[in-house]
Write a protein that holds these residues in place. Structure first.
Motif, mmCIF file in Angstrom:
data_model
loop_
_atom_site.group_PDB
_atom_site.id
_atom_site.type_symbol
_atom_site.label_atom_id
_atom_site.label_comp_id
_atom_site.label_asym_id
_atom_site.label_seq_id
_atom_site.Cartn_x
_atom_site.Cartn_y
_atom_site.Cartn_z
ATOM 1 N N SER A 25 41.709 42.367 35.233
ATOM 2 C CA SER A 25 42.255 42.390 36.588
ATOM 3 C C SER A 25 43.776 42.404 36.605
ATOM 4 N N TYR A 46 49.457 33.224 35.197
ATOM 5 C CA TYR A 46 48.423 33.632 36.151
ATOM 6 C C TYR A 46 49.107 34.087 37.429
ATOM 7 N N ASP A 123 38.992 37.794 33.031
ATOM 8 C CA ASP A 123 39.555 37.575 34.364
ATOM 9 C C ASP A 123 39.591 36.102 34.736
ATOM 10 N N GLU A 124 38.744 35.285 34.095
ATOM 11 C CA GLU A 124 38.745 33.852 34.415
ATOM 12 C C GLU A 124 39.498 33.009 33.405
ATOM 13 N N SER A 269 42.354 29.556 37.647
ATOM 14 C CA SER A 269 42.131 30.268 38.893
ATOM 15 C C SER A 269 42.732 29.465 40.035
ATOM 16 N N ASP A 271 40.982 29.398 42.736
ATOM 17 C CA ASP A 271 39.737 29.125 43.442
ATOM 18 C C ASP A 271 38.824 28.348 42.502
ATOM 19 N N ARG A 273 35.842 27.692 42.588
ATOM 20 C CA ARG A 273 34.527 28.307 42.386
ATOM 21 C C ARG A 273 34.513 29.208 41.153
ATOM 22 N N ASP A 274 35.654 29.806 40.830
ATOM 23 C CA ASP A 274 35.714 30.671 39.647
ATOM 24 C C ASP A 274 35.498 29.876 38.365
ATOM 25 N N SER A 278 32.030 30.311 35.942
ATOM 26 C CA SER A 278 32.413 31.108 34.778
ATOM 27 C C SER A 278 31.319 31.132 33.712
ATOM 28 N N LYS A 600 25.134 31.606 43.422
ATOM 29 C CA LYS A 600 26.379 31.787 44.160
ATOM 30 C C LYS A 600 26.971 30.414 44.480
#
Length: 700
Positions: A25, A46, A123-124, A269, A271, A273-274, A278, A600
């Motif tokens: 990304s 980042y 990406d994470e 991140s 966020d 949640r990421d 992961s 999710k």
């Protein structure tokens, strides 16, 4: 020759300083360079912001070779990888493995040894490891230290465990990095064995949150033939340095070429949640080495276990070994033994009635009378049952009810003894059709002087998984090293404990209400956890009026844990008679699966709350779990993940109006309503509470 070396070094500095690698990304960037002393260093940014300041890398060998300085660059190779793979069991039916890679081939100018440093940038986050290539002949060497640094940019809020080489069974501490000090925590927390040698050493994974809103996690992946990495903390400059667990003679690892270290990982991140979603740790492990995995299946089980923790029964048959007939040496029963044939049949009947796959029986085998605390070697043989447990009768009875038995092997920490008996123990499991075993490693390790987190024990835990796989048996390890994704390579390593589990609520100061909101950001990043949820009788005074211990959650939160704490091996941990009193709430445990098509993470904040929804792998049913810490919480969840033009029956198991983890933990309501993917579901959670929701399509 010296001038030539200088030219090589200067060229190397130029080439390396020009090297930078980005995530797919392009939001994460890693830069690698050599200092003027030839020491390898790296930085991480980042979205243009510094996350890891210049941090040194390297290895120190026992012979004095310093593989952390005086390097020259010989070559640089880059690559990219993007693929999907299918886990046998998991949170997802397919996992993407997408990263950019760069390998620095280094030559040590003092010893002519070669070492490769490999970075994979996702990406994470980023992962890197040291690789020791084969050259002409096998080279044996001993690692005495690893000097990997993680220099973070500020005094981040941190969730940490003491750097105990023998146990992870602590509540998490939440402090700024600068306030980490193990001398100030409560050590009287129910842990019998503690091996803490520094007040400023913590365990990984280490979860952090910066003042700017960045979430940062430092961990490792694919730990094999290497000790576990702890972290030494400099509380003044926020420097973290790897600390490898030593063996009985003080060495860290015995290696030979070719070999590699585990991956050192940094997730980042803005966020949360990421982080919790992961799959980077899993991706860094090798693909499955088991060709036929058809026998590896998820299991929901009950068992003879909780009744021992609450004092209703005992693991041992005769109490102290003093309770023997002096002439015959026969054990004299106390009458409190839990693992009897009759009691096991009762659990089998309950499992069959309610659709559970298996029954675990602890305390079935001789040896429990006096081993704990005595550091005995030959405690168990793993094949001889107590006189009141008829293993053959139990086998036939379970088979007639279509219920599988789960074996229990408590090793008492005597690893050599277990390995000597392992083949006979597995033969017994095969004979009586036990598909899985729960292993335990309570107490100090034998061989004496070894730690649970040392190289020898890492190899033992992985060896047991491999030998079980050879016999098509699944393993669930307790008191083991924390997992680092090895269940991708050996998916029969179906679960592990390796953290403070639910049992601590029965006889200690318990688990903090925030405990289950931290574990998904730490322990569960490495693999599924056998947390043993589902306790309905929250307060222990129901068994003994003098007891003050209790589970630090509401009943509804215990249901939600079946969704928030991923495991393909899930226990309904309470007693059958307790479930019979709350059959309406028990229905959720019966309905919720243990293997998923997709997951999710809808809301996440470490130490505060977590909301996740998962889709059953074999149906169109969804299950939602939402939990909070000691603070009550209201939230609204969009159900836009549901299939359009489909109506669903939502059964909501929620905290009652007066629910509170301490005052009214068993207060709950069950609401049924019809919903669609346009619905917004309002959730209300009490202090220490949660909500569980099943969402099933309505036939139209």
């Amino acid at each position: 020759m010296k001038n030539l070396s200088l030219i090589i070094c200067c060229c190397s500095f130029y080439l390396i300083n020009a090297q930078q690698i980005l995530s797919p990304s392009k939001e994460i960037s890693v830069a690698f360079s050599l200092t003027d002393r030839g020491a390898p260093t790296y930085t991480l940014t980042y979205k243009g912001n510094s996350v890891i300041k210049p941090s040194k890398m390297g290895i120190v060998l026992k012979d004095g070779t310093l593989l952390n300085q005086n390097f020259a660059l010989e070559d640089v190779k880059t690559d990219t990888f993007d693929d999907h793979w299918t886990p046998v069991l998991g949170e997802e039916s397919a996992i993407r493995n997408h990263y950019n890679q760069i390998t620095f081939h280094l030559k040590h100018l003092d010893s002519d040894k070669k070492i490769d440093i490999v970075f994979k940038v996702y990406d994470e986050g980023v992962a890197f490891r040291y690789e020791f290539p084969f050259e002409n002949k096998v080279d044996y060497f001993v690692i005495s230290d690893e000097t990997t640094e993680f220099n973070v940019t500020g005094d981040h809020n941190t969730f940490w465990l003491p750097g105990d080489y023998d146990s992870q069974e602590y509540n998490y501490n939440e402090t700024p990095l600068s306030k980490i000090d193990i001398s100030k925590i409560n050590r009287d927390n129910g842990i019998a064995l503690q091996s803490i040698t520094s007040n400023f050493r913590v365990q990984s994974p280490l979860m952090m949150r910066s003042a700017e809103g960045l979430y940062l996690n430092i961990f490792e992946a694919a730990v094999n033939n290497y000790p576990v990495m702890h972290l030494d903390v400099n509380t003044k400059n926020f420097q973290l340095t790897s600390n490898l667990v030593p063996n009985a003679v003080g060495d860290k690892a015995y290696l030979r070429t070719p070999s590699t270290t585990p991956w050192r990982t940094i997730m980042v991140s803005d966020d949360a949640r990421d982080i919790v979603a992961s799959k980077m740790i899993l991706n860094l492990n090798e693909p499955s080495k088991i060709e036929d995995t058809s026998w590896i299946k998820p299991m929901k089980y009950v068992g003879i276990w909780w009744e021992m923790h609450v004092g209703k029964a005992t693991w041992d048959y005769a109490g102290s070994q003093n309770a023997q007939n002096a002439e015959s040496q026969a054990l004299i029963p106390t009458g409190k033994h839990g693992a009897t044939t009759e009691n096991t049949k009762r659990y089998i009947d309950f499992a069959a009635k309610h659709g559970f796959d298996g029954v675990l029986v602890e305390g079935w085998n001789v040896g429990w009378e006096d081993w704990f605390g005595n550091w005995k070697e030959d405690v168990f043989d793993f094949t001889t049952p107590y006189p009141d447990f008829d293993i053959e009768e139990v086998h036939h009875y379970a088979k007639s009810k279509d219920v599988k038995m789960i074996m229990h092997h408590e090793t008492s920490g005597s690893v050599g003894n277990y390995e000597r008996h392992l083949d006979r123990a597995m033969a017994l499991m095969k004979k009586y059709e036990y598909p899985a075993v729960k292993t335990g490693y309570v107490g100090r390790i034998i061989p004496r002087g070894e730690f649970h987190d040392g190289q020898a024990m890492v190899n033992h835990f992985n060896f047991v998984a491999q030998r079980m796989a050879d016999n098509q048996l699944m393993v669930n390890s307790h008191e083991s090293t924390r997992p680092t994704g090895y269940h991708r390579t050996y998916p029969n390593f179906i679960a592990a404990e390796a953290a403070r589990g639910n049992e601590f609520n029965a006889w200690s100061n318990g688990n903090l209400p925030s405990h289950e909101t931290v574990l998904p950001f730490t322990r569960l990043l490495g693999g599924p956890m056998d947390y043993t949820p589902g306790i309905f009788e929250i307060k222990m005074d129901v068994y003994d009026p003098s007891k003050t211990e209790q589970v630090h959650t509401t009943l509804a939160k215990q249901l939600a844990l079946y969704v928030t704490m991923y495991s393909p091996l899930q226990m309904a941990a309470d007693l059958p008679e307790n479930y019979e009193k709350y059959l309406d709430a028990f229905q959720f445990i019966k309905d919720v699966p243990a293997d998923w098509q997709t997951s999710k993470y809808l809301e996440a904040e470490p130490g505060d709350y977590l909301t996740v929804v998962r889709k059953d792998k074999h149906s169109e049913n969804w299950f939602l779990g939402a939990i909070t810490d000691e603070n009550p919480r209201h939230t609204e969840i969009k159900l836009d993940f549901l299939s359009p033009s489909t109506m669903y029956k939502a059964i909501i198991y929620q905290d009652g109006e007066d629910a509170h983890w301490e005052k009214h933990p068993k207060s709950y309501n069950i609401i049924t309503k019809t919903v669609t993917n346009k619905t917004k579901l309002k959730l209300k959670m009490a202090a220490g509470g949660g909500t569980a929701v099943s969402l099933m399509p309505i036939d139209q």
